[in-house]
Design a protein around this motif. Structure first.
Motif, PDB file in Angstrom:
ATOM      1  N   ARG A 222       0.862  -1.178   0.000  1.00 13.56           N
ATOM      2  CA  ARG A 222       0.000   0.000   0.000  1.00 13.56           C
ATOM      3  C   ARG A 222       0.901   1.231   0.000  1.00 13.56           C
ATOM      4  O   ARG A 222       1.885   1.310   0.719  1.00 13.56           O
ATOM      5  CB  ARG A 222      -0.883   0.010   1.243  1.00 13.56           C
ATOM      6  N   CYS A 223       0.528   2.194  -0.805  1.00 12.13           N
ATOM      7  CA  CYS A 223       1.262   3.453  -0.892  1.00 12.13           C
ATOM      8  C   CYS A 223       0.858   4.330   0.296  1.00 12.13           C
ATOM      9  O   CYS A 223      -0.332   4.536   0.537  1.00 12.13           O
ATOM     10  CB  CYS A 223       0.911   4.144  -2.205  1.00 12.13           C
ATOM     11  N   THR A 224       1.823   4.842   1.019  1.00 17.76           N
ATOM     12  CA  THR A 224       1.486   5.689   2.165  1.00 17.76           C
ATOM     13  C   THR A 224       1.296   7.144   1.752  1.00 17.76           C
ATOM     14  O   THR A 224       0.904   7.972   2.565  1.00 17.76           O
ATOM     15  CB  THR A 224       2.562   5.599   3.263  1.00 17.76           C
ATOM     16  N   THR A 225       1.548   7.450   0.484  1.00 12.31           N
ATOM     17  CA  THR A 225       1.308   8.807  -0.005  1.00 12.31           C
ATOM     18  C   THR A 225      -0.156   8.973  -0.439  1.00 12.31           C
ATOM     19  O   THR A 225      -0.836   9.903  -0.008  1.00 12.31           O
ATOM     20  CB  THR A 225       2.256   9.137  -1.176  1.00 12.31           C
ATOM     21  N   CYS A 226      -0.654   8.060  -1.253  1.00  9.27           N
ATOM     22  CA  CYS A 226      -2.049   8.160  -1.725  1.00  9.27           C
ATOM     23  C   CYS A 226      -2.965   7.152  -1.043  1.00  9.27           C
ATOM     24  O   CYS A 226      -4.174   7.171  -1.268  1.00  9.27           O
ATOM     25  CB  CYS A 226      -2.121   8.032  -3.242  1.00  9.27           C
ATOM     26  N   ASN A 227      -2.389   6.260  -0.224  1.00  8.69           N
ATOM     27  CA  ASN A 227      -3.151   5.288   0.573  1.00  8.69           C
ATOM     28  C   ASN A 227      -3.861   4.228  -0.266  1.00  8.69           C
ATOM     29  O   ASN A 227      -4.800   3.602   0.197  1.00  8.69           O
ATOM     30  CB  ASN A 227      -4.162   6.001   1.483  1.00  8.69           C
TER      31      ASN A 227
ATOM     32  N   ILE B 129       7.405   1.334  -6.952  1.00  4.25           N
ATOM     33  CA  ILE B 129       6.824   2.665  -7.132  1.00  4.25           C
ATOM     34  C   ILE B 129       5.312   2.508  -7.280  1.00  4.25           C
ATOM     35  O   ILE B 129       4.842   1.647  -8.025  1.00  4.25           O
ATOM     36  CB  ILE B 129       7.422   3.368  -8.370  1.00  4.25           C
ATOM     37  N   CYS B 130       4.566   3.340  -6.578  1.00  5.51           N
ATOM     38  CA  CYS B 130       3.105   3.285  -6.640  1.00  5.51           C
ATOM     39  C   CYS B 130       2.627   3.557  -8.077  1.00  5.51           C
ATOM     40  O   CYS B 130       2.984   4.578  -8.659  1.00  5.51           O
ATOM     41  CB  CYS B 130       2.518   4.329  -5.689  1.00  5.51           C
ATOM     42  N   PRO B 131       1.812   2.666  -8.655  1.00  5.27           N
ATOM     43  CA  PRO B 131       1.328   2.879 -10.015  1.00  5.27           C
ATOM     44  C   PRO B 131       0.279   3.990 -10.107  1.00  5.27           C
ATOM     45  O   PRO B 131      -0.058   4.428 -11.202  1.00  5.27           O
ATOM     46  CB  PRO B 131       0.721   1.523 -10.397  1.00  5.27           C
ATOM     47  N   HIS B 132      -0.222   4.447  -8.965  1.00  2.25           N
ATOM     48  CA  HIS B 132      -1.248   5.488  -8.966  1.00  2.25           C
ATOM     49  C   HIS B 132      -0.650   6.885  -8.885  1.00  2.25           C
ATOM     50  O   HIS B 132      -1.107   7.802  -9.568  1.00  2.25           O
ATOM     51  CB  HIS B 132      -2.222   5.264  -7.802  1.00  2.25           C
ATOM     52  N   CYS B 133       0.357   7.073  -8.017  1.00  4.68           N
ATOM     53  CA  CYS B 133       0.901   8.427  -7.822  1.00  4.68           C
ATOM     54  C   CYS B 133       2.418   8.497  -7.963  1.00  4.68           C
ATOM     55  O   CYS B 133       2.999   9.564  -7.797  1.00  4.68           O
ATOM     56  CB  CYS B 133       0.463   8.969  -6.459  1.00  4.68           C
ATOM     57  N   HIS B 134       3.051   7.368  -8.236  1.00  2.00           N
ATOM     58  CA  HIS B 134       4.490   7.296  -8.482  1.00  2.00           C
ATOM     59  C   HIS B 134       5.346   7.538  -7.243  1.00  2.00           C
ATOM     60  O   HIS B 134       6.546   7.754  -7.357  1.00  2.00           O
ATOM     61  CB  HIS B 134       4.912   8.209  -9.635  1.00  2.00           C
TER      62      HIS B 134
HETATM   63 ZN   LIG Z   1       0.415   6.296  -4.374  1.00  2.00          ZN
END
Ligand SMILES: [Zn+2]
Length: 140
Positions: A32-37, A46-51
């Motif tokens: 889970r990305c802690t930037t965009c959750n 790297i998060c595929p949603h917000c990088h």
């Molecule tokens: Zn993200």
């Protein structure tokens, strides 16, 4: 020594180490990305949603719903003797999807398989170190 005749994944400890470590203990670990959750699968650095590269791992519920499926009438390697079988995408409870072999259904009666059916993950030992997740349709 485990007798397993299908292809065995070669886990990449950098991108998916916690996934495979959890699988050994019967736990579905997801990134889970802690930037965009948002949750993503397959695991990436790297998060595929917000990088963002701020990724954490958590133990998921192991529950999901059937998104779609296909009957496989032929297989290769060790899968040939399992044909026909069902491949499917599962909508994970926490977000994103996982491709799988679906169990708990009759591949010769696809009309009985319901899109949206509740599914749970289970793990099958493939080697001393690798446990592979599969999903099973549950009826309650
Ligand atoms: Zn993200």
């Amino acid at each position: 020594m485990v007798d397993y005749n299908k292809p065995i994944p070669d886990p990449d400890p950098y991108t998916s180490g916690p996934f495979w470590e959890g699988a050994k203990e019967g736990k579905l670990m997801l990134p889970r990305c802690t930037t965009c959750n948002r949750v993503h699968f397959y695991p990436r650095i790297i998060c595929p949603h917000c990088h963002s590269s701020e990724i954490e791992w958590f133990e998921a519920s192991g529950e999901g719903h059937l998104h779609t499926f296909a009957v496989q009438h032929r297989g290769f390697g060790g899968w040939a003797e399992e044909a026909p079988f069902i491949t499917a995408y599962i909508d994970l409870q926490e977000g994103d999807r996982m491709m799988t072999v679906l169990r708990g259904v009759d591949p010769l009666k696809p009309e009985e398989i319901e899109i949206g059916a509740k599914c749970v993950v289970e793990f099958e030992q493939a080697s001393d170190d690798v446990y592979i997740p599969f999903w099973r349709v549950v009826t309650d």
